[in-house]
Design an enzyme around this catalytic site. Structure first.
Site, PDB file in Angstrom:
ATOM      1  N   ARG A  76       0.852  -1.206   0.000  1.00 36.46           N
ATOM      2  CA  ARG A  76       0.000   0.000   0.000  1.00 36.46           C
ATOM      3  C   ARG A  76       0.881   1.248   0.000  1.00 36.46           C
ATOM      4  NH1 ARG A  76      -3.830  -0.126   5.001  1.00 36.46           N
ATOM      5  NH2 ARG A  76      -4.934  -1.742   3.833  1.00 36.46           N
ATOM      6  N   ARG A 145      -1.975   6.585   9.577  1.00 32.17           N
ATOM      7  CA  ARG A 145      -2.037   6.071   8.193  1.00 32.17           C
ATOM      8  C   ARG A 145      -2.127   7.223   7.185  1.00 32.17           C
ATOM      9  NH1 ARG A 145      -3.923   0.744   8.161  1.00 32.17           N
ATOM     10  NH2 ARG A 145      -3.136  -0.345   9.989  1.00 32.17           N
ATOM     11  N   LYS A 209      -3.720   1.174  14.856  1.00 39.25           N
ATOM     12  CA  LYS A 209      -3.769   2.080  13.702  1.00 39.25           C
ATOM     13  C   LYS A 209      -4.449   3.390  14.074  1.00 39.25           C
ATOM     14  CE  LYS A 209      -6.139  -0.860  11.159  1.00 39.25           C
ATOM     15  NZ  LYS A 209      -7.083  -1.533  10.215  1.00 39.25           N
ATOM     16  N   LYS A 211      -6.160   7.065  12.136  1.00 42.12           N
ATOM     17  CA  LYS A 211      -6.541   7.604  10.829  1.00 42.12           C
ATOM     18  C   LYS A 211      -7.028   9.041  10.919  1.00 42.12           C
ATOM     19  CE  LYS A 211      -7.549   3.058   9.123  1.00 42.12           C
ATOM     20  NZ  LYS A 211      -8.546   2.141   8.554  1.00 42.12           N
ATOM     21  N   CYS A 428     -15.186  -3.338  -0.192  1.00 45.83           N
ATOM     22  CA  CYS A 428     -13.800  -3.588   0.204  1.00 45.83           C
ATOM     23  C   CYS A 428     -13.232  -4.682  -0.687  1.00 45.83           C
ATOM     24  CB  CYS A 428     -13.747  -4.007   1.667  1.00 45.83           C
ATOM     25  SG  CYS A 428     -14.334  -5.694   1.921  1.00 45.83           S
ATOM     26  N   CYS A 434      -7.778 -10.897   0.970  1.00 46.05           N
ATOM     27  CA  CYS A 434      -7.874 -10.481   2.365  1.00 46.05           C
ATOM     28  C   CYS A 434      -7.978 -11.695   3.292  1.00 46.05           C
ATOM     29  CB  CYS A 434      -9.080  -9.566   2.583  1.00 46.05           C
ATOM     30  SG  CYS A 434      -9.195  -9.091   4.317  1.00 46.05           S
ATOM     31  N   CYS A 473     -16.269  -8.699   5.839  1.00 47.32           N
ATOM     32  CA  CYS A 473     -16.243  -9.029   7.266  1.00 47.32           C
ATOM     33  C   CYS A 473     -16.592  -7.758   8.042  1.00 47.32           C
ATOM     34  CB  CYS A 473     -14.859  -9.575   7.659  1.00 47.32           C
ATOM     35  SG  CYS A 473     -13.653  -8.293   8.032  1.00 47.32           S
ATOM     36  N   CYS A 477     -13.961  -1.915   6.238  1.00 45.24           N
ATOM     37  CA  CYS A 477     -13.034  -1.170   5.385  1.00 45.24           C
ATOM     38  C   CYS A 477     -13.730  -0.295   4.337  1.00 45.24           C
ATOM     39  CB  CYS A 477     -12.063  -2.128   4.699  1.00 45.24           C
ATOM     40  SG  CYS A 477     -11.056  -3.046   5.869  1.00 45.24           S
TER      41      CYS A 477
HETATM   42 FE1  SRM Z   1      -9.061  -2.054   6.215  1.00 44.08          FE
HETATM   43  C1  SRM Z   1      -7.691  -4.669   7.872  1.00 44.08           C
HETATM   44  C2  SRM Z   1      -8.224  -3.410   3.290  1.00 44.08           C
HETATM   45  C3  SRM Z   1      -9.724   0.896   4.743  1.00 44.08           C
HETATM   46  C4  SRM Z   1     -10.818  -1.091   8.997  1.00 44.08           C
HETATM   47  N1  SRM Z   1      -8.051  -3.728   5.682  1.00 44.08           N
HETATM   48  C5  SRM Z   1      -7.517  -4.662   6.522  1.00 44.08           C
HETATM   49  C6  SRM Z   1      -6.659  -5.667   5.755  1.00 44.08           C
HETATM   50  C7  SRM Z   1      -5.257  -5.153   5.753  1.00 44.08           C
HETATM   51  C8  SRM Z   1      -6.770  -7.132   6.216  1.00 44.08           C
HETATM   52  C9  SRM Z   1      -5.772  -7.639   7.230  1.00 44.08           C
HETATM   53  O1  SRM Z   1      -5.570  -7.010   8.280  1.00 44.08           O
HETATM   54  O2  SRM Z   1      -5.213  -8.705   6.981  1.00 44.08           O
HETATM   55  C10 SRM Z   1      -7.325  -5.534   4.361  1.00 44.08           C
HETATM   56  C11 SRM Z   1      -6.451  -5.887   3.165  1.00 44.08           C
HETATM   57  C12 SRM Z   1      -7.290  -6.506   2.070  1.00 44.08           C
HETATM   58  C13 SRM Z   1      -6.569  -6.674   0.788  1.00 44.08           C
HETATM   59  O3  SRM Z   1      -6.394  -7.832   0.343  1.00 44.08           O
HETATM   60  O4  SRM Z   1      -6.182  -5.680   0.177  1.00 44.08           O
HETATM   61  C14 SRM Z   1      -7.880  -4.142   4.427  1.00 44.08           C
HETATM   62  N2  SRM Z   1      -8.883  -1.371   4.391  1.00 44.08           N
HETATM   63  C15 SRM Z   1      -8.624  -2.107   3.284  1.00 44.08           C
HETATM   64  C16 SRM Z   1      -8.855  -1.317   2.013  1.00 44.08           C
HETATM   65  C17 SRM Z   1      -7.912  -1.686   0.877  1.00 44.08           C
HETATM   66  C18 SRM Z   1     -10.322  -1.485   1.592  1.00 44.08           C
HETATM   67  C19 SRM Z   1     -10.647  -1.013   0.200  1.00 44.08           C
HETATM   68  O5  SRM Z   1     -11.246  -1.830  -0.499  1.00 44.08           O
HETATM   69  O6  SRM Z   1     -10.356   0.113  -0.168  1.00 44.08           O
HETATM   70  C20 SRM Z   1      -8.680   0.109   2.575  1.00 44.08           C
HETATM   71  C21 SRM Z   1      -7.256   0.569   2.546  1.00 44.08           C
HETATM   72  C22 SRM Z   1      -7.150   1.962   3.077  1.00 44.08           C
HETATM   73  C23 SRM Z   1      -5.773   2.559   2.963  1.00 44.08           C
HETATM   74  O7  SRM Z   1      -5.384   2.893   1.847  1.00 44.08           O
HETATM   75  O8  SRM Z   1      -5.121   2.742   3.990  1.00 44.08           O
HETATM   76  C24 SRM Z   1      -9.123  -0.108   4.017  1.00 44.08           C
HETATM   77  N3  SRM Z   1     -10.018  -0.367   6.805  1.00 44.08           N
HETATM   78  C25 SRM Z   1     -10.281   0.703   5.996  1.00 44.08           C
HETATM   79  C26 SRM Z   1     -11.230   1.561   6.616  1.00 44.08           C
HETATM   80  C27 SRM Z   1     -11.826   2.836   6.014  1.00 44.08           C
HETATM   81  C28 SRM Z   1     -11.046   4.067   6.368  1.00 44.08           C
HETATM   82  O9  SRM Z   1      -9.899   3.978   6.843  1.00 44.08           O
HETATM   83  O10 SRM Z   1     -11.590   5.143   6.174  1.00 44.08           O
HETATM   84  C29 SRM Z   1     -11.561   0.975   7.827  1.00 44.08           C
HETATM   85  C30 SRM Z   1     -12.638   1.489   8.813  1.00 44.08           C
HETATM   86  C31 SRM Z   1     -12.199   2.648   9.601  1.00 44.08           C
HETATM   87  C32 SRM Z   1     -11.466   2.179  10.820  1.00 44.08           C
HETATM   88  O11 SRM Z   1     -10.251   1.987  10.722  1.00 44.08           O
HETATM   89  O12 SRM Z   1     -12.113   1.966  11.854  1.00 44.08           O
HETATM   90  C33 SRM Z   1     -10.779  -0.232   7.939  1.00 44.08           C
HETATM   91  N4  SRM Z   1      -9.181  -2.748   8.130  1.00 44.08           N
HETATM   92  C34 SRM Z   1     -10.007  -2.240   9.097  1.00 44.08           C
HETATM   93  C35 SRM Z   1      -9.926  -3.087  10.254  1.00 44.08           C
HETATM   94  C36 SRM Z   1     -10.697  -2.887  11.572  1.00 44.08           C
HETATM   95  C37 SRM Z   1      -9.965  -2.012  12.502  1.00 44.08           C
HETATM   96  C38 SRM Z   1     -10.608  -1.973  13.862  1.00 44.08           C
HETATM   97  O13 SRM Z   1     -10.578  -0.966  14.495  1.00 44.08           O
HETATM   98  O14 SRM Z   1     -11.123  -2.983  14.324  1.00 44.08           O
HETATM   99  C39 SRM Z   1      -9.029  -4.131   9.937  1.00 44.08           C
HETATM  100  C40 SRM Z   1      -8.601  -5.291  10.844  1.00 44.08           C
HETATM  101  C41 SRM Z   1      -7.629  -4.896  11.897  1.00 44.08           C
HETATM  102  O15 SRM Z   1      -7.066  -3.804  11.892  1.00 44.08           O
HETATM  103  O16 SRM Z   1      -7.423  -5.744  12.773  1.00 44.08           O
HETATM  104  C42 SRM Z   1      -8.588  -3.885   8.593  1.00 44.08           C
HETATM  105 FE1  SF4 Z   2     -10.883  -7.651   4.496  1.00 41.91          FE
HETATM  106 FE2  SF4 Z   2     -12.863  -7.296   6.178  1.00 41.91          FE
HETATM  107 FE3  SF4 Z   2     -11.451  -5.193   5.341  1.00 41.91          FE
HETATM  108 FE4  SF4 Z   2     -13.068  -6.388   3.677  1.00 41.91          FE
HETATM  109  S1  SF4 Z   2     -13.694  -5.355   5.574  1.00 41.91           S
HETATM  110  S2  SF4 Z   2     -10.948  -5.829   3.247  1.00 41.91           S
HETATM  111  S3  SF4 Z   2     -12.966  -8.496   4.301  1.00 41.91           S
HETATM  112  S4  SF4 Z   2     -10.686  -6.847   6.594  1.00 41.91           S
END
Ligand code: SRM
Ligand code: SF4
Length: 571
Positions: A76, A145, A209, A211, A428, A434, A473, A477
């Site tokens: 990323r 981030r 993390k 944001k 997502c 993922c 899930c 995201c």
């Molecule tokens: Fe996310 C984890 C993809 C934005 C909340 N996110 C992941 C991971 C890295 C899975 C992992 O931990 O193994 C995913 C990778 C999937 C893949 O194969 O690419 C993933 N997140 C994404 C992306 C690519 C979704 C998308 O389709 O665009 C976004 C990348 C953003 C970036 O460029 O940095 C992405 N993730 C978000 C957002 C939205 C935002 O930031 O505005 C959220 C919700 C806001 C938040 O953070 O609360 C988000 N991602 C999570 C979480 C839950 C965090 C939590 O507080 O519980 C995880 C899991 C974790 O961190 O344990 C996670």
């Molecule tokens: Fe993966 Fe869940 Fe984030 Fe979708 S919402 S990219 S399934 S961690």
């Protein structure tokens, strides 16, 4: 047990002993007998902007053949405010074609992900990015981030101000360690260099993390209420004079664990434009010092605030500021969406927002996105701006090049219009990359929308803007809990359906149907579309209507997100 007495999580130990994020990543890279990294390194590489993954479509078959999983990496980029030049775009495309899976994935945080990167390609990829002044530092991991900002170049000077602030905050909060430069660019540590330290983030970095987003009302395209920290631009006489500050937003939760919940950020005050970076540092350091380092599911700022209490949190932030936060100023958001197609055709510079379905750029038979963007970048005019809705803006096109861009868009099938659900949809990534995905997302939402748009059309709603977001899930995201319709994966083919989020992103949704498949989703939403078409008030949004009409109760805070389910679910 008191938070200080609880054992630290395993990640805290890994960070502590990592020698400022170096770990054994260099050794892991040199082990050619496996496509994977040492376990602890898989946690540390997140701070370098990449995740170890495996192709989940191939997992069972490779297991049967007793082969190692099909390991690859998701990398990323860090691009504050999402802005790259056409030359950088061409280099990004080259990297995707040569070092990744030949697609470019725009994310919900205004940046690019590469998928399917083999271990041997990691170093050339990082070096390729460094050659165009880009990097992946702190794109993932327990740090601040990618900082996102309203992506609307037609706001002129206002857009420049927030984009600059995004870059400045990002730089200010970056880890100070040179680990990334040493491992990926071969930088040598100079003898006698000062002892390393992390004055802002701390030696073990943040508990989780973090944001940050910036928005210029009426646009809330950066979904400020879902961010740990947000800045809402306050504009007076055409200039940004300061920012309302928001804190404590976040989406992630775990199914069946009500102590985890999405939370909408609170507006905690106002700061001048000059104080914004100091405010960012103060909020980050409060989270550094008070965040939960024992339970990672309870470690985000939203839980820190709910544990401390909002008033105490604000006073802790104020204690670290020279100028305390002032009372918040009035503001009004209207939308979380992008302005698709051509806009701002007046002052000699026009812009075109290209709709990218779920952010995935590759050539399809009818829509040749990769080639079209390549040809447009070759014109070498304007800038490319990635949006938090996973779209891309070809910005600042001079009048002399407007026709050439329009022709290229048409030639590659990129100037088509979308329906009201599709143009407001985000999915997502989900399967197959993922590791946390429970159900399909990016690969499924387009087909589901085709079915839902047929229902919407039946009731004359085909062009009505309704936000719909899907995740594989509950981590959120695609920010499904702040959209008007949210679909959250439970198991393959099965989703929880949420409704009642606000169109402009300021209210959480609520669970409306548990465990529904595609047919169940269509069956649940079709009558709501019918009722909305018939009974809505003038300009009433779908998310507001379903609450007023009694289909769902309103969610007031993150804490009541799981309570007060829809009447249907209670019976
Ligand atoms: Fe996310 C984890 C993809 C934005 C909340 N996110 C992941 C991971 C890295 C899975 C992992 O931990 O193994 C995913 C990778 C999937 C893949 O194969 O690419 C993933 N997140 C994404 C992306 C690519 C979704 C998308 O389709 O665009 C976004 C990348 C953003 C970036 O460029 O940095 C992405 N993730 C978000 C957002 C939205 C935002 O930031 O505005 C959220 C919700 C806001 C938040 O953070 O609360 C988000 N991602 C999570 C979480 C839950 C965090 C939590 O507080 O519980 C995880 C899991 C974790 O961190 O344990 C996670
Ligand atoms: Fe993966 Fe869940 Fe984030 Fe979708 S919402 S990219 S399934 S961690």
């Amino acid at each position: 047990m008191d938070i200080e007495q609880r054992p630290l999580s395993a990640n805290e130990r890994i960070k502590e002993s990592s020698r400022f994020l170096r770990g054994t990543i260099a050794e892991s890279l040199s082990r050619i007998e496996t496509g994977s990294l040492a376990d602890d390194d898989t946690q540390l590489t997140k701070f370098h902007g990449f995740y170890q993954q495996d192709d989940r479509d191939l997992r069972a078959e490779r297991g049967r053949q007793r082969l190692e999983k099909a390991f690859s990496y998701m990398v990323r980029m860090r691009v504050p405010a999402g802005i790259v030049s056409p030359q950088q775009w061409l280099a990004i495309e080259k990297i995707a074609l040569e070092r990744a899976n030949r697609t470019i994935r725009l994310t919900t945080r205004e940046t690019v992900q590469f998928h399917g990167v083999l271990k041997s390609n990691l170093t050339p990829l990082m070096q390729g990015l460094a050659a165009i002044n880009l990097d992946t530092i702190a794109a993932c991991g327990d740090v601040n981030r990618n900082v996102i900002a309203t992506a609307d170049p037609s706001r002129g000077g206002l857009h420049e101000v927030v984009a600059t602030l995004a870059r400045d905050i990002s730089e200010h909060l970056l880890p100070r360690t040179r680990a990334w430069h040493e491992i990926w660019l071969g930088e040598q540590r100079v003898a006698g260099a000062p002892v390393e330290d992390e004055p802002i983030l701390g030696r073990t970095y943040l508990p989780r993390k973090f944001k940050i987003g910036i928005a210029i009302p009426p646009q809330n395209d950066t979904d400020l209420f879902a961010q740990d920290l947000g800045f809402i631009a306050i504009v007076e006489r055409g200039k940004i004079v300061g920012y309302n500050v928001t804190a404590g937003g976040g989406m992630g939760m775990t199914h069946g664990e009500p102590e985890t919940y999405p939370r909408n950020a609170d507006v905690i005050g106002y700061c001048t434009r000059d104080d914004a970076i100091a405010v960012a540092e103060a909020v980050v350091t409060v989270q550094r010092d008070y965040g939960d380092r024992s339970n990672r599911k309870h470690a985000r700022l939203k839980y820190t605030i709910d544990t401390l209490g909002l008033e105490i949190f604000i006073s802790l932030v104020n204690d670290r500021l020279k100028t305390k936060l002032a009372p918040a100023r009035p503001f009004k958001f209207e939308t979380t969406g992008d302005r698709l197609g051509w806009f701002n055709e007046k002052d000699g510079r026009s812009h075109f927002t290209l709709y990218i379905e779920n952010g995935r750029i590759f050539d399809r038979a009818q829509r040749r996105m990769m080639t079209g963007l390549h040809r447009i970048a070759e014109l070498n005019v304007g800038r490319f701006i990635m949006t938090a809705n996973q779209n891309i803006i070809i910005a600042d096109i001079p009048a002399a090049s407007r026709q050439a861009v329009a022709d290229l868009l048409a030639e590659h099938g990129l100037d088509d219009a979308q329906g009201g659900l599709r143009r407001n949809a985000i999915a997502c990534v989900g399967l197959p990359t993922c590791g946390l995905s429970l159900a399909e997302s990016e690969r499924y939402l387009p087909d589901l929308i085709t079915r839902l748009e047929a229902e919407a059309d039946r009731y004359g709603l085909g062009q009505t803007d309704i936000t719909i977001r899907m995740t594989g899930c509950p981590n959120g995201c695609a920010r499904p809990y702040v959209s008007e319709i949210g679909l959250v994966g439970r198991t393959p083919g099965v989703y929880n359906l949420y409704i009642g989020g606000a169109h402009e992103g300021a209210r959480l949704s609520k669970l409306y149907r548990r465990d529904v498949d595609g047919d169940g989703i269509v069956a649940a939403l079709s009558p709501l579309f019918a009722a909305y078409a018939e009974q809505r008030k003038r300009n009433e949004r779908f998310g507001d209507f379903v609450i007023r009409a009694g289909f769902i109760a309103e969610t007031k805070t993150g804490l009541d997100f799981h309570e007060n389910l829809s009447p249907d679910l209670r019976t």
